[in-house]
Design a protein around this motif. Structure first.
Motif, PDB file in Angstrom:
ATOM      1  N   HIS A  30      -2.792 -23.552  98.733  1.00  0.00           N
ATOM      2  CA  HIS A  30      -1.948 -23.902  97.589  1.00  0.00           C
ATOM      3  C   HIS A  30      -2.041 -22.779  96.556  1.00  0.00           C
ATOM      4  CE1 HIS A  30      -0.008 -26.861  94.866  1.00  0.00           C
ATOM      5  NE2 HIS A  30      -0.795 -26.360  93.922  1.00  0.00           N
ATOM      6  N   ASP A  32      -0.834 -21.443  92.937  1.00  0.00           N
ATOM      7  CA  ASP A  32      -0.280 -21.878  91.660  1.00  0.00           C
ATOM      8  C   ASP A  32       0.300 -20.695  90.903  1.00  0.00           C
ATOM      9  OD1 ASP A  32      -0.892 -24.775  91.483  1.00  0.00           O
ATOM     10  OD2 ASP A  32      -2.945 -24.055  91.783  1.00  0.00           O
ATOM     11  N   MET A  65       5.071 -23.202  88.724  1.00  0.00           N
ATOM     12  CA  MET A  65       5.091 -23.785  87.376  1.00  0.00           C
ATOM     13  C   MET A  65       5.731 -22.754  86.452  1.00  0.00           C
ATOM     14  SD  MET A  65       1.376 -25.547  87.618  1.00  0.00           S
ATOM     15  CE  MET A  65       0.980 -24.515  89.035  1.00  0.00           C
ATOM     16  N   ASP A 172      -1.672 -33.470  93.125  1.00  0.00           N
ATOM     17  CA  ASP A 172      -2.278 -32.220  92.664  1.00  0.00           C
ATOM     18  C   ASP A 172      -2.854 -32.437  91.271  1.00  0.00           C
ATOM     19  OD1 ASP A 172      -2.942 -29.599  92.068  1.00  0.00           O
ATOM     20  OD2 ASP A 172      -0.869 -28.872  91.963  1.00  0.00           O
TER      21      ASP A 172
END
Ligand code: DX5
Ligand code: ZN
Length: 232
Positions: A30, A32, A65, A172
């Protein structure tokens, strides 16, 4: 089948290739991506994802994000990410964006901040491969799990099942040995864990332990079904 995706936000950024190897056996890595606008933190971007892609065989699960994912997200799919998640709050044209991501051969996923409901997105589910229900306010690792998100996980699971769709349901934020069973019981089948994996003495063992817990809890809660997703 529960999938465990270690969040590299909690890894040592100067040794990303080694840190990827340290979680061998993980289903996805994962990643980010934060732009210091959508969230008050800045992490990494496309060049790092491109390099990491070459350094590991584990597929990359990119969690964007960022503002303006309509412009930036397809490039992550093109760079070889196996799954690209954009935020509902930031996307101007989520259907077009999901189609562009899928056209590049990646899975398309929609993320919801804690205050964003799933219901307005019900009609978009066939365009998507995964829903990410954030269980912390996005921006930082190591925050406490928000129990108040459990009803939204349950509602999302019910919507997915009611439509008979093969979507995965990811959680998450604050996912750990102490909280993963509640998530699995509520219907999640993909679990992001940063500090719970990279903060452990043996990160690969932490991945195996979390997966066992999630599978046991998922089977107990949903014995008659396939307990959610269809596996990688
Ligand atoms: C937070 C990120 C998460 C974060 C999770 O905004 O999206 O992926 O790394 O970290 P933990 O598991 O430590 O809460
Ligand atoms: Zn994330």
């Amino acid at each position: 089948m529960a999938q465990i995706n270690p969040s590299m936000l909690s890894a040592d950024f100067s040794r990303l290739a080694e840190e990827a190897k340290a979680v061998e056996g993980a289903d996805w890595l994962h990643i980010d991506v934060m732009d210091n606008h959508f969230v008050p933190n800045l992490t990494l971007g496309l060049p790092v994802v491109e390099s990491l892609r070459k350094a590991t065989d584990t597929p990359l699960d990119c969690h964007l994000m960022i503002e303006n994912p309509d412009r930036w997200a397809p490039a992550y799919a093109e760079a070889g990410a196996g799954s690209v998640t954009f935020h509902a709050e930031a996307a101007a044209a989520p259907v077009r964006l999901a189609r562009e991501i899928r056209a590049q051969g990646a899975r398309a996923s929609l993320a919801l901040r804690p205050a964003t409901p799933i219901e307005p997105y019900e009609d978009l589910l066939p365009e998507l491969d995964m829903i990410l229900v954030m269980t912390v306010e996005p921006g930082f690792g190591g925050q406490a799990f928000l129990d108040v998100m459990l009803p939204k996980i349950r509602r999302t699971r019910r919507l997915i099942d009611r439509h008979g769709l093969p979507l995965w349901l990811q959680v998450d934020g604050g996912v750990s040995a102490a909280t993963i069973e509640r998530c699995a019981e509520a219907g999640a089948d993909v679990f992001v864990a940063g500090s719970a994996v990279y903060g452990a003495d043996d990160p690969a063992a932490a991945v195996r332990g979390l997966r066992e817990q999630a599978e046991r809890a998922g089977r107990a809660a949903r014995p008659a079904t396939e307990s959610g997703g269809s596996g990688a």
